[in-house]
Write a protein that holds these residues in place. Sequence first.
Motif, PDB file in Angstrom:
ATOM      1  N   TYR A  83      16.332 -18.132 128.783  1.00  0.00           N
ATOM      2  CA  TYR A  83      17.467 -19.098 128.355  1.00  0.00           C
ATOM      3  C   TYR A  83      16.899 -19.933 127.196  1.00  0.00           C
ATOM      4  O   TYR A  83      15.352 -19.725 126.651  1.00  0.00           O
ATOM      5  CB  TYR A  83      17.807 -20.260 129.033  1.00  0.00           C
ATOM      6  CG  TYR A  83      16.794 -21.462 129.514  1.00  0.00           C
ATOM      7  CD1 TYR A  83      16.594 -22.413 128.901  1.00  0.00           C
ATOM      8  CD2 TYR A  83      15.952 -20.975 130.527  1.00  0.00           C
ATOM      9  CE1 TYR A  83      15.627 -23.248 129.096  1.00  0.00           C
ATOM     10  CE2 TYR A  83      14.902 -21.771 131.053  1.00  0.00           C
ATOM     11  CZ  TYR A  83      14.901 -23.009 130.213  1.00  0.00           C
ATOM     12  OH  TYR A  83      13.734 -24.038 130.599  1.00  0.00           O
ATOM     13  N   ASP A  84      17.611 -20.267 126.222  1.00  0.00           N
ATOM     14  CA  ASP A  84      16.904 -21.070 125.016  1.00  0.00           C
ATOM     15  C   ASP A  84      17.602 -22.483 124.890  1.00  0.00           C
ATOM     16  O   ASP A  84      18.826 -22.739 125.560  1.00  0.00           O
ATOM     17  CB  ASP A  84      16.871 -20.338 123.591  1.00  0.00           C
ATOM     18  CG  ASP A  84      18.235 -19.878 123.144  1.00  0.00           C
ATOM     19  OD1 ASP A  84      19.235 -20.586 123.449  1.00  0.00           O
ATOM     20  OD2 ASP A  84      18.092 -18.973 122.376  1.00  0.00           O
ATOM     21  N   LYS A 112      24.620 -31.002 126.201  1.00  0.00           N
ATOM     22  CA  LYS A 112      23.541 -30.227 125.938  1.00  0.00           C
ATOM     23  C   LYS A 112      23.846 -28.855 126.512  1.00  0.00           C
ATOM     24  O   LYS A 112      23.751 -28.686 127.819  1.00  0.00           O
ATOM     25  CB  LYS A 112      22.116 -30.700 126.799  1.00  0.00           C
ATOM     26  CG  LYS A 112      21.196 -29.879 126.652  1.00  0.00           C
ATOM     27  CD  LYS A 112      20.564 -29.992 125.126  1.00  0.00           C
ATOM     28  CE  LYS A 112      19.208 -29.150 125.084  1.00  0.00           C
ATOM     29  NZ  LYS A 112      18.747 -29.271 123.699  1.00  0.00           N
ATOM     30  N   ARG A 113      24.109 -27.722 125.675  1.00  0.00           N
ATOM     31  CA  ARG A 113      24.642 -26.606 126.065  1.00  0.00           C
ATOM     32  C   ARG A 113      23.547 -25.520 125.890  1.00  0.00           C
ATOM     33  O   ARG A 113      23.150 -24.890 124.817  1.00  0.00           O
ATOM     34  CB  ARG A 113      25.768 -25.926 125.560  1.00  0.00           C
ATOM     35  CG  ARG A 113      26.972 -27.072 125.673  1.00  0.00           C
ATOM     36  CD  ARG A 113      27.478 -27.108 127.443  1.00  0.00           C
ATOM     37  NE  ARG A 113      28.290 -26.032 127.632  1.00  0.00           N
ATOM     38  CZ  ARG A 113      28.721 -26.325 128.925  1.00  0.00           C
ATOM     39  NH1 ARG A 113      28.291 -27.056 129.804  1.00  0.00           N
ATOM     40  NH2 ARG A 113      29.434 -25.260 129.398  1.00  0.00           N
ATOM     41  N   ILE A 114      22.638 -25.318 126.937  1.00  0.00           N
ATOM     42  CA  ILE A 114      21.492 -24.256 126.787  1.00  0.00           C
ATOM     43  C   ILE A 114      22.133 -23.001 126.791  1.00  0.00           C
ATOM     44  O   ILE A 114      23.473 -22.828 127.342  1.00  0.00           O
ATOM     45  CB  ILE A 114      20.662 -24.518 127.943  1.00  0.00           C
ATOM     46  CG1 ILE A 114      21.061 -24.173 129.341  1.00  0.00           C
ATOM     47  CG2 ILE A 114      19.948 -25.902 128.048  1.00  0.00           C
ATOM     48  CD1 ILE A 114      19.935 -23.906 130.252  1.00  0.00           C
ATOM     49  N   ARG A 115      21.611 -22.041 126.205  1.00  0.00           N
ATOM     50  CA  ARG A 115      22.224 -20.479 126.304  1.00  0.00           C
ATOM     51  C   ARG A 115      21.320 -19.710 127.166  1.00  0.00           C
ATOM     52  O   ARG A 115      20.198 -19.625 127.097  1.00  0.00           O
ATOM     53  CB  ARG A 115      22.105 -20.169 124.824  1.00  0.00           C
ATOM     54  CG  ARG A 115      22.848 -20.709 123.808  1.00  0.00           C
ATOM     55  CD  ARG A 115      22.848 -19.986 122.319  1.00  0.00           C
ATOM     56  NE  ARG A 115      21.570 -19.864 121.982  1.00  0.00           N
ATOM     57  CZ  ARG A 115      21.281 -18.865 120.888  1.00  0.00           C
ATOM     58  NH1 ARG A 115      22.258 -18.206 120.488  1.00  0.00           N
ATOM     59  NH2 ARG A 115      19.941 -18.469 120.773  1.00  0.00           N
ATOM     60  N   ILE A 116      22.167 -19.159 127.972  1.00  0.00           N
ATOM     61  CA  ILE A 116      21.453 -18.268 129.204  1.00  0.00           C
ATOM     62  C   ILE A 116      21.362 -16.819 128.376  1.00  0.00           C
ATOM     63  O   ILE A 116      22.558 -16.446 128.018  1.00  0.00           O
ATOM     64  CB  ILE A 116      22.144 -18.251 130.478  1.00  0.00           C
ATOM     65  CG1 ILE A 116      22.226 -19.671 130.944  1.00  0.00           C
ATOM     66  CG2 ILE A 116      21.710 -17.117 131.266  1.00  0.00           C
ATOM     67  CD1 ILE A 116      23.022 -19.702 132.109  1.00  0.00           C
ATOM     68  N   LEU A 117      20.226 -16.327 128.065  1.00  0.00           N
ATOM     69  CA  LEU A 117      20.368 -14.984 127.321  1.00  0.00           C
ATOM     70  C   LEU A 117      20.246 -13.917 128.281  1.00  0.00           C
ATOM     71  O   LEU A 117      20.829 -12.803 127.994  1.00  0.00           O
ATOM     72  CB  LEU A 117      18.990 -15.166 126.354  1.00  0.00           C
ATOM     73  CG  LEU A 117      18.768 -16.260 125.555  1.00  0.00           C
ATOM     74  CD1 LEU A 117      17.445 -16.349 125.025  1.00  0.00           C
ATOM     75  CD2 LEU A 117      20.010 -16.307 124.522  1.00  0.00           C
ATOM     76  N   SER A 118      19.645 -13.994 129.384  1.00  0.00           N
ATOM     77  CA  SER A 118      19.561 -12.884 130.358  1.00  0.00           C
ATOM     78  C   SER A 118      19.231 -13.331 131.889  1.00  0.00           C
ATOM     79  O   SER A 118      18.714 -14.605 131.791  1.00  0.00           O
ATOM     80  CB  SER A 118      18.810 -11.769 129.925  1.00  0.00           C
ATOM     81  OG  SER A 118      17.434 -12.354 130.160  1.00  0.00           O
ATOM     82  N   LYS A 119      19.973 -12.720 132.817  1.00  0.00           N
ATOM     83  CA  LYS A 119      19.586 -13.018 134.173  1.00  0.00           C
ATOM     84  C   LYS A 119      19.302 -11.485 134.879  1.00  0.00           C
ATOM     85  O   LYS A 119      19.657 -10.617 134.569  1.00  0.00           O
ATOM     86  CB  LYS A 119      20.583 -13.870 135.044  1.00  0.00           C
ATOM     87  CG  LYS A 119      20.983 -14.877 134.467  1.00  0.00           C
ATOM     88  CD  LYS A 119      21.838 -15.676 135.266  1.00  0.00           C
ATOM     89  CE  LYS A 119      23.463 -14.939 135.127  1.00  0.00           C
ATOM     90  NZ  LYS A 119      24.452 -15.753 135.768  1.00  0.00           N
TER      91      LYS A 119
END
Length: 187
Positions: free
Chosen positions: A165-166, A51-58
């Motif tokens: 994230y998504d 399960k690889r969630i995508r980090i969109l911004s921090k």
Amino acid sequence: MTKILAKGEGYQILYKERGEDSEKIAPSGLNVLSRLDLPVPGIIAAADSGKRIRILSKKYFLVCQGKLDENEGVMEDLLFHDSRSNRTFPVKRMRKGVKEARLNFKVLSYNEEKDLSYVEAVLDTGRTHQIRTQFSSRKHPIAGDGKYGSRIKCPIALMCGEMTYDEGEGTAPVTVKADPLKELPEV
């Protein structure tokens, strides 16, 4: 004590306390997807290999010394990390081991009496000690960061306070926030 801020099938969004090792706080079976330096608290993500969630911004929040020349802008540098001294340095030209670094910043407030700025930073790249190096090299070390030139005695005034994230293409983005004012000195 690590707190779970959000979770889904095969992943958790965690709050790493100051002094905790990012690599050691993920629950069994989960791998850390985002890391923070040992003295830096904030939000990190962990997921299992399927399960690889995508980090969109921090978003990072920090208190640095002095008043920045601009209220918002971009910092771009070439950075070299020396693993022997565990320090990162800006350099003038590309060579082996040098990486491009870029971040966007916005000054949220400035305290003239204390000569401290409260700043939000969003990384375009994620280099070792990037925020610490980029602010210090511009004569604005992060409060409490003696390694990079601060003379202020306090815990390092840097934290990851927001992550978006998504769960993959076509899923809705989720934003998780922590309170930076709980971790940073008053400005």
